[in-house]
Every structure is written in structure tokens, then in C-alpha cells.
Design an enzyme around this catalytic site. Structure first.
Site, PDB file in Angstrom:
ATOM      1  N   CYS A  69       0.970  -0.718  -0.201  1.00 26.70           N
ATOM      2  CA  CYS A  69      -0.063   0.208  -0.010  1.00 26.70           C
ATOM      3  C   CYS A  69       1.221   1.209  -0.065  1.00 26.70           C
ATOM      4  O   CYS A  69       1.640   1.489   1.037  1.00 26.70           O
ATOM      5  CB  CYS A  69      -1.181  -0.035   1.462  1.00 26.70           C
ATOM      6  N   CYS A  72       0.393   3.673   2.739  1.00 23.42           N
ATOM      7  CA  CYS A  72       1.200   3.103   3.910  1.00 23.42           C
ATOM      8  C   CYS A  72       2.801   3.465   4.078  1.00 23.42           C
ATOM      9  O   CYS A  72       2.324   4.142   5.496  1.00 23.42           O
ATOM     10  CB  CYS A  72       0.291   1.505   4.123  1.00 23.42           C
TER      11      CYS A  72
END
Ligand SMILES: [Zn+2]
Length: 144
Positions: A69, A72
């Protein structure tokens, strides 16, 4: 506030009883002698999640994330810096939802990153989406 707090060691995960007046000094773990606050998030998984979130008298802020991600990964440095600003009032932790799918399912994590704040083992606030350092620290402090 009571005069002592249970602080769970980020290294060996042993609960430590720390007098409230000494929380700011950090202190070291009675079992493994590591610092109780190292200024960085602790990695949690199925084996130690409840030990931390359930036993800690310090609210625990959990970053549910995954290596694939992008947002993230972008937020990771801010989250690490937030640990230095928010300790010892808060413990910051990370759960890799790719490795810990049972935990992600248990908390119904549908998008990442998701930040969840736990107090005395109960989730009290949740925020989906990446935040910068200032927003993150402000959001956590605003949760009372
Ligand atoms: Zn320890």
C-alpha cells in the site's frame, strides 16, 4: 488518574507497573531491561496484540497497514515521528494486515491505512486514510 500504570514492554511484551510520576522518564523493563519507550512503533501480531492492547493502561494507537500500500508506506515516517511526540501518553503500534489477516478481519479493516485508537482494550476512535504528522498528532490528542 491512579498512581501507577501498566506499561507493556515493546521488546519482550511483559507488563510493567510504572508509577505515574515516573512515566515521563520512560524507565526500563523489569524483565528484559529494554527501554519501555523507544520512540518508535511496536510491531504487533496475533501473538502479542491482546497482551498490549488489552493490558496496557496507556492508550494504544494502531496503524493497520500493508507493504503493498503506497499511502501506508508514505505515512510510515510520520507515524514513526508521531511515536516520539506521543510517548509516553500513547503507545504506537503497527499491524501488517498482509501477515495478520485474522486481526484485520477481527477489526473489520476494509481500507488501509486505518488508524484505530484503543483505550483499556476497547476501540474508541478510528480514522481511515493517510495523515501527515501534524494531522495525526492532532487527531490522536483530540480523542480525549
Ligand atoms: Zn521487556
Amino acid at each position: 488518574m491512579s498512581d501507577a500504570a501498566i506499561v507493556v514492554c515493546p521488546h519482550c511484551h511483559a507488563p510493567n507497573r510504572v508509577p505515574a510520576a515516573r512515566l515521563a522518564d520512560g524507565g526500563t523493563c523489569g524483565k528484559c531491561k529494554a527501554p519501555l519507550f523507544a520512540g518508535q512503533p511496536v510491531e504487533l501480531g496475533a501473538a502479542n496484540f491482546d497482551e498490549h492492547v488489552g493490558r496496557s493502561d496507556i492508550p494504544v494507537l494502531v496503524d493497520f497497514w500493508a507493504p503493498w500500500c503506497g499511502p501506508c508506506r508514505s505515512m510510515a515516517p510520520a507515524f514513526a515521528q508521531a511515536a516520539r511526540q506521543l510517548e509516553p501518553e500513547f503507545r504506537l503500534a503497527k499491524v501488517n494486515t498482509e501477515d495478520e489477516q485474522a486481526l484485520a478481519a477481527r477489526f473489520g479493516i476494509r481500507s488501509i491505512p486505518t488508524l484505530a485508537l484503543f483505550r483499556n482494550g476497547r476501540e474508541v476512535a478510528r480514522q481511515a486514510g493517510a495523515m501527515d504528522l501534524a494531522s495525526l498528532v492532532r487527531w490522536v490528542r483530540n480523542q480525549g
